[in-house]
Design an enzyme around this catalytic site. Structure first.
Site, PDB file in Angstrom:
ATOM      1  N   THR A  71       0.995  -1.158  -0.149  1.00 34.48           N
ATOM      2  CA  THR A  71      -0.014  -0.094  -0.034  1.00 34.48           C
ATOM      3  C   THR A  71       0.773   1.288  -0.049  1.00 34.48           C
ATOM      4  OG1 THR A  71      -1.785  -1.166   1.415  1.00 34.48           O
ATOM      5  CG2 THR A  71      -2.043   1.178   1.243  1.00 34.48           C
ATOM      6  N   LYS A 109       4.204  -9.108   3.759  1.00 35.11           N
ATOM      7  CA  LYS A 109       2.973  -8.244   3.711  1.00 35.11           C
ATOM      8  C   LYS A 109       2.051  -9.239   2.948  1.00 35.11           C
ATOM      9  CE  LYS A 109       1.045  -3.769   3.597  1.00 35.11           C
ATOM     10  NZ  LYS A 109       0.931  -3.340   5.195  1.00 35.11           N
ATOM     11  N   GLU A 123       4.949  -4.407  16.806  1.00 31.43           N
ATOM     12  CA  GLU A 123       4.653  -3.471  15.840  1.00 31.43           C
ATOM     13  C   GLU A 123       3.404  -2.860  16.122  1.00 31.43           C
ATOM     14  OE1 GLU A 123       4.790  -5.613  11.947  1.00 31.43           O
ATOM     15  OE2 GLU A 123       2.979  -6.807  12.805  1.00 31.43           O
TER      16      GLU A 123
END
Lengths: 277, 277
Positions: B26, B138, B171
């Protein structure tokens, strides 16, 4: 069928596609009867509740299945339930309009003798990650199984056993594992990873009918090697004895055979409750 | 665009939908320029290689993006690459015909002052599972982030920090974490879980330009509480200082500000290499 309508495509924004944000179940159809339909619906409802995805109800999903079975009486049903479209990034939409997908595929052409002669299995290098929040669920995040299943192409090897990150043997890529040792039954605990199959639960109930208890335990490779008998369960093939693990022969034994018969009886009995069209 | 053609739907059999069998990235578009396009494409290529999904090539994806940017010059690009349709169950098809999806969405309306004033974050109950084979990637299996992001609705809390199963801070649900302590920078190791963000890597390079090294370490809640400064990185918002963690105030300090400036300079510089239409 997508939300009850014939469709070959899904909204690209569906969270099932974007994030694997959904659950599913797979069951065989024989002579127009979806086997253990109620148990599979209960499972999808239970898993959906863990993810806070609204369950559309037994009746609506039954209607979808009746529609599909008007034209086909044999195959494998896959029922998926996703959180639908919307939300901002990972944040779920409010309210949720779930997407249900019900599809009927041709049954795999497993030779019938696998049920009696048993199957060869391998031990996969790909490990199952640990996450109790997702353990037991048949959700749509299945990259681990894909990595494992990509390890072999030999058609004679019917399943791959998967270890978790700590080296405990947990299950097959598409099935649950049972071991027999000294007349006792055991199956791996699924509290940290793995899928708690509908047929796994039924096999445990069938064992109880035979006055056998099934212990849920941690299984290591030494336990696997020391087993007197071993078998796999899965809703589509039922029960497969294991006759070989890598290079090690395993006996297809009497206890496995008795349990398979009892399991099949139970599946037949329960599947009669389907209310067809 | 789905495989280069305008489309709002995807094949229901696509393995991205069936299993989350794919990867994505993204990135923001500003003034018609997709920011750090080349780095995002490198990332998707690298992640796809780990899953053995063929990469369609920089040129084909660039062409898709140019097509979308003909009509819109601001927004957020999402590029997805799945293993396409086919295969038997989890087993990947042979050969693989990957599906690429390139979509342009409106940019989120983050207030600009978050970059200077900082954001409030929470600590999520949902944990990251452990699996080194998927760590850093990802990929499209994102149920853990969804469970975490569903924990809060307070719009003032901009991010949730996630711990792994063993209690290490890893995270945010959509961002990477950095801590400053005694003038030194640290960020959690991503060898067992987590997503190695493009902007995380860039922040480490920007730190090097300032003669600061960033140590990749295990971070616990005490380290988090003891940090002099803390910040988040993400490709869409860049760098957000953290001004509050649960009820604890955190200073928005000088080192964070200097690094943010340097990071933005680097992003601007690298983004100029885009070959627009």
């Amino acid at each position: 069928l997508v939300n009850g309508q014939p469709a070959a495509t899904i909204d690209v924004a569906d969270r099932g596609f974007q994030y694997g944000d959904g659950v599913f179940t797979t069951l065989p159809v024989r002579n127009g009867i979806p086997r253990l339909f109620r148990r599979h619906l209960d499972r999808i409802e239970r898993d959906a509740r863990r993810l806070a995805i609204p369950f559309p109800g037994l009746e609506m999903l039954s209607e979808d299945v009746r529609t599909l079975l008007d034209s086909t009486v044999e195959g494998v049903l896959k029922i998926m339930l996703t959180r639908g479209s919307g939300g901002r990034g990972y944040r779920p939409p409010e309210p949720v309009h779930p997407t249900r997908v019900v599809a009927l595929h041709p049954a795999p052409d497993y030779p019938a003798e696998l049920e009696t002669e048993g199957v060869a299995v391998r031990v996969c290098r790909a490990r199952l990650g640990l996450n109790p929040a997702l353990a037991g669920m048949k959700h749509m995040n299945r990259l681990e199984q894909i990595l494992a299943r990509a390890e072999w192409t030999d058609g004679n090897v019917r399943e791959g056993l998967m270890l978790d990150l700590d080296g405990w043997v947990v299950e097959g890529t598409m099935s649950n594992l049972f071991l027999v040792k000294d007349g006792r039954l055991a199956t791996p605990r699924l509290d940290r990873c793995g899928v708690a199959g509908v047929t796994r639960a039924l096999a445990m109930e069938a064992a109880a009918e035979l006055a056998l208890t099934v212990e849920e335990v941690r299984v290591d490779l030494a336990d696997l090697a020391a087993a007197d008998e071993a078998f796999l369960t899965n809703s589509v093939f039922g029960l497969w004895p294991i006759r070989r693990i890598e290079d090690q022969q395993v006996a297809v034994g009497d206890l496995t055979r008795r349990l398979a018969i009892r399991l099949n009886e139970r599946v037949d009995r329960e599947s009669n409750t389907w209310q067809g069209s």
